[in-house]
Design an enzyme around this catalytic site. Structure first.
Site, PDB file in Angstrom:
ATOM      1  N   GLY A  11       0.875  -1.173   0.000  1.00 54.28           N
ATOM      2  CA  GLY A  11       0.000   0.000   0.000  1.00 54.28           C
ATOM      3  C   GLY A  11       0.906   1.215   0.000  1.00 54.28           C
ATOM      4  N   ALA A  12       1.007   1.853  -1.176  1.00 57.89           N
ATOM      5  CA  ALA A  12       1.907   3.015  -1.283  1.00 57.89           C
ATOM      6  C   ALA A  12       1.094   4.306  -1.293  1.00 57.89           C
ATOM      7  CB  ALA A  12       2.761   2.896  -2.552  1.00 57.89           C
ATOM      8  N   VAL A  15      -0.395   6.557   4.054  1.00 61.97           N
ATOM      9  CA  VAL A  15       0.330   5.987   5.197  1.00 61.97           C
ATOM     10  C   VAL A  15       1.570   5.228   4.709  1.00 61.97           C
ATOM     11  CG1 VAL A  15       0.219   4.400   7.165  1.00 61.97           C
ATOM     12  CG2 VAL A  15      -1.769   5.811   6.604  1.00 61.97           C
ATOM     13  N   ASP A  35       2.126  -1.654  -4.514  1.00 61.45           N
ATOM     14  CA  ASP A  35       0.752  -1.145  -4.632  1.00 61.45           C
ATOM     15  C   ASP A  35       0.159  -1.689  -5.921  1.00 61.45           C
ATOM     16  OD1 ASP A  35      -0.708   1.539  -3.149  1.00 61.45           O
ATOM     17  OD2 ASP A  35      -1.565   0.875  -5.065  1.00 61.45           O
ATOM     18  N   ARG A  84     -10.917   5.786   5.561  1.00 68.97           N
ATOM     19  CA  ARG A  84     -12.235   6.373   5.861  1.00 68.97           C
ATOM     20  C   ARG A  84     -12.462   7.685   5.140  1.00 68.97           C
ATOM     21  NH1 ARG A  84     -13.479   7.098  11.987  1.00 68.97           N
ATOM     22  NH2 ARG A  84     -11.251   7.393  12.259  1.00 68.97           N
ATOM     23  N   ARG A  90     -14.596   3.129  11.076  1.00 65.08           N
ATOM     24  CA  ARG A  90     -13.570   2.175  10.652  1.00 65.08           C
ATOM     25  C   ARG A  90     -14.221   0.851  10.262  1.00 65.08           C
ATOM     26  NH1 ARG A  90     -11.289   5.037  15.015  1.00 65.08           N
ATOM     27  NH2 ARG A  90      -9.357   6.097  14.477  1.00 65.08           N
ATOM     28  N   ASN A  97     -11.866  -4.388   2.975  1.00 65.44           N
ATOM     29  CA  ASN A  97     -10.461  -4.461   3.365  1.00 65.44           C
ATOM     30  C   ASN A  97     -10.035  -5.886   3.752  1.00 65.44           C
ATOM     31  OD1 ASN A  97     -10.008  -1.854   2.714  1.00 65.44           O
ATOM     32  ND2 ASN A  97      -9.926  -1.060   4.804  1.00 65.44           N
ATOM     33  N   VAL A 120      -1.801  -2.370   9.554  1.00 71.37           N
ATOM     34  CA  VAL A 120      -2.226  -0.980   9.754  1.00 71.37           C
ATOM     35  C   VAL A 120      -3.648  -0.773   9.232  1.00 71.37           C
ATOM     36  CG1 VAL A 120      -1.638   1.446   9.293  1.00 71.37           C
ATOM     37  CG2 VAL A 120       0.179  -0.247   9.431  1.00 71.37           C
ATOM     38  N   HIS A 177      -9.205  -0.225  18.503  1.00 75.07           N
ATOM     39  CA  HIS A 177      -8.896   1.017  17.785  1.00 75.07           C
ATOM     40  C   HIS A 177     -10.220   1.544  17.261  1.00 75.07           C
ATOM     41  CE1 HIS A 177      -6.640   3.978  15.708  1.00 75.07           C
ATOM     42  NE2 HIS A 177      -6.877   3.513  14.501  1.00 75.07           N
TER      43      HIS A 177
HETATM   44  N1  LIG Z   1      -4.216   1.474  12.401  1.00 75.79           N
HETATM   45  C1  LIG Z   1      -4.258   2.788  12.383  1.00 75.79           C
HETATM   46  O1  LIG Z   1      -4.097   3.434  13.403  1.00 75.79           O
HETATM   47  C2  LIG Z   1      -4.472   3.501  11.071  1.00 75.79           C
HETATM   48  C3  LIG Z   1      -4.135   4.860  10.934  1.00 75.79           C
HETATM   49  C4  LIG Z   1      -4.302   5.463   9.688  1.00 75.79           C
HETATM   50  C5  LIG Z   1      -4.807   4.737   8.614  1.00 75.79           C
HETATM   51  N2  LIG Z   1      -5.158   3.450   8.798  1.00 75.79           N
HETATM   52  C6  LIG Z   1      -5.687   2.618   7.708  1.00 75.79           C
HETATM   53  O2  LIG Z   1      -4.624   2.344   6.797  1.00 75.79           O
HETATM   54  C7  LIG Z   1      -5.167   2.115   5.504  1.00 75.79           C
HETATM   55  C8  LIG Z   1      -4.416   2.986   4.485  1.00 75.79           C
HETATM   56  O3  LIG Z   1      -4.673   4.348   4.712  1.00 75.79           O
HETATM   57  P1  LIG Z   1      -4.099   5.458   3.694  1.00 75.79           P
HETATM   58  O4  LIG Z   1      -4.467   6.774   4.261  1.00 75.79           O
HETATM   59  O5  LIG Z   1      -2.690   5.154   3.348  1.00 75.79           O
HETATM   60  O6  LIG Z   1      -5.026   5.153   2.425  1.00 75.79           O
HETATM   61  P2  LIG Z   1      -4.654   5.426   0.894  1.00 75.79           P
HETATM   62  O7  LIG Z   1      -5.924   5.283   0.148  1.00 75.79           O
HETATM   63  O8  LIG Z   1      -3.868   6.680   0.759  1.00 75.79           O
HETATM   64  O9  LIG Z   1      -3.674   4.210   0.521  1.00 75.79           O
HETATM   65  C9  LIG Z   1      -4.103   2.899   0.416  1.00 75.79           C
HETATM   66  C10 LIG Z   1      -3.328   2.277  -0.729  1.00 75.79           C
HETATM   67  O10 LIG Z   1      -3.640   0.867  -0.787  1.00 75.79           O
HETATM   68  C11 LIG Z   1      -3.570   0.520  -2.145  1.00 75.79           C
HETATM   69  N3  LIG Z   1      -4.227  -0.774  -2.371  1.00 75.79           N
HETATM   70  C12 LIG Z   1      -5.554  -1.060  -2.470  1.00 75.79           C
HETATM   71  N4  LIG Z   1      -5.723  -2.371  -2.706  1.00 75.79           N
HETATM   72  C13 LIG Z   1      -4.486  -2.930  -2.739  1.00 75.79           C
HETATM   73  C14 LIG Z   1      -4.013  -4.244  -2.946  1.00 75.79           C
HETATM   74  N5  LIG Z   1      -4.848  -5.259  -3.130  1.00 75.79           N
HETATM   75  N6  LIG Z   1      -2.683  -4.446  -2.939  1.00 75.79           N
HETATM   76  C15 LIG Z   1      -1.810  -3.437  -2.747  1.00 75.79           C
HETATM   77  N7  LIG Z   1      -2.200  -2.159  -2.542  1.00 75.79           N
HETATM   78  C16 LIG Z   1      -3.531  -1.914  -2.549  1.00 75.79           C
HETATM   79  C17 LIG Z   1      -4.255   1.674  -2.860  1.00 75.79           C
HETATM   80  O11 LIG Z   1      -3.963   1.689  -4.243  1.00 75.79           O
HETATM   81  C18 LIG Z   1      -3.685   2.861  -2.097  1.00 75.79           C
HETATM   82  O12 LIG Z   1      -2.521   3.376  -2.723  1.00 75.79           O
HETATM   83  C19 LIG Z   1      -6.665   2.413   5.622  1.00 75.79           C
HETATM   84  O13 LIG Z   1      -7.393   1.204   5.815  1.00 75.79           O
HETATM   85  C20 LIG Z   1      -6.744   3.288   6.853  1.00 75.79           C
HETATM   86  O14 LIG Z   1      -8.031   3.240   7.459  1.00 75.79           O
HETATM   87  C21 LIG Z   1      -4.989   2.814   9.989  1.00 75.79           C
END
Ligand SMILES: NC(=O)c1ccc[n+]([C@@H]2O[C@H](COP(=O)([O-])OP(=O)(O)OC[C@H]3O[C@@H](n4cnc5c(N)ncnc54)[C@H](O)[C@@H]3O)[C@@H](O)[C@H]2O)c1
Length: 311
Positions: A11-12, A15, A35, A84, A90, A97, A120, A177
């Protein structure tokens, strides 16, 4: 000379890319960014490599739409999935997801049998459990990031309220969380003094409330996407503990085996983190109310995992 630790970030997006950035800036290891979107992991990896001469890091950075480059990773951070949007909880992300995280874990474990997985993607607690099941790994090698972030938010608000350095402030936020997080004011301190001795109850309650709402506050401001600087800094704190075997005690989402009267579910608890993953869940002396809320959080997570198992 020993090779640098290999860190894969799946996931690039917001985060994932920030995790890669902070990890190379801290020289924690070489980074592979994966990604599904063509060009994005490659472009971000190349861009970050070109910051190396300025920030003075030599880490190798590779971007890919596949998994061959991830082989023999030491740590794998999974951020793939949807984030979100305003008005979403969430839990609204659960089924979509789950599909994404399930397929990512299969690809990863086929190539990195000894990695530690750091989840994450939200809803975090359920995704950790799902990843553990899919991986076939020992529970200690699958861990989730939430408590470090929730505690960092609480620490920030405490420091702002008392006008002290964040470095003086420690805090523990355990539980789930989301709505079931359990901030522990009695175990949150400023230079060793519990905040219960420094602030009136109403003030602490307000800080706790703002912490519980910490993610939504940022989602509301950003309007598209959710928080990522503090989340990725929190992930990197965990990657550092693993890659450098620091054995720090951090609040993480870890497997429970009777601690706090909770068993067989992933839950936000203090744990010692090192090269082997979670090597001990630390038990604090909680009062009845704190214990009850932690157990309630555990049952909420268990119910969510049962929903997922019906798929
Ligand atoms: N645990 C925590 O405290 C916490 C904090 C912040 C965000 N998050 C979660 O982290 C996740 C990512 O958040 P973000 O802001 O980076 O979102 P984002 O949309 O910026 O990035 C998510 C990335 O995942 C990629 N992706 C989707 N399907 C995929 C797959 N099958 N294989 C590889 N990559 C894939 C997308 O192309 C995208 O680039 C979300 O689910 C968010 O809710 C969790």
């Amino acid at each position: 000379m020993a090779a640098r630790p290999k860190i894969t970030v799946v996931g690039a997006g917001n985060v994932g890319a920030s995790v890669a950035q902070y990890a190379v800036e801290k020289e924690l290891g070489d980074v592979v960014l994966v990604d599904v979107v063509e060009g994005v992991p490659q472009g971000k990896a190349l861009d970050l490599a070109q910051a190396g001469p300025i920030h003075r890091y030599d880490a190798a950075l590779v971007g890919s739409n596949g998994y061959d480059e991830t082989g023999d990773s030491d740590v794998v951070v999974i951020t793939a999935g949807l984030a979100r949007k305003p008005g979403m909880t969430r839990d609204d992300l659960l089924f979509k997801n789950a599909e994404i995280v399930g397929s990512v874990v299969e690809q990863i474990v086929a190539r990195s049998k000894n990695a530690i997985l750091v989840l994450v993607t939200n809803p975090l607690d359920a995704m950790v459990q799902l990843a553990w099941k899919k991986s076939g790994f020992q529970t200690a090698r699958v861990v989730g990031m939430a408590g470090v972030l929730d505690s960092a938010r609480f620490r920030t608000f405490i420091a702002q309220e008392l006008q002290v350095s964040v470095e003086n402030v420690t805090a523990f936020v355990l539980g789930g969380h989301g709505d079931t997080m359990v901030p522990l004011p009695r175990y949150s301190t400023v230079a060793g003094i519990p905040i219960t001795e420094l602030l009136p109850k109403e003030k602490i309650d307000a800080l706790v409330q703002r912490t519980a709402n910490g993610g939504a506050e940022i989602v509301g401001l950003l309007k598209t996407g959710s928080a990522y600087y503090a989340p990725s800094a929190s992930v990197v704190a965990m990657v550092n503990a693993i890659a450098n075997d620091t054995r720090e005690i951090l609040p993480v989402c870890a497997w429970t085996t009777g601690q706090y009267g909770v068993s067989d579910v992933y839950l936000g608890v203090p744990a010692r983190l090192g090269r082997a993953g979670v090597d001990e869940v630390v038990e604090l002396d909680l009062n009845e109310d704190e214990l009850a809320r932690l157990r309630e959080a555990a049952e909420g997570i268990r119910a969510k995992c049962e929903d997922l198992a019906k798929l």
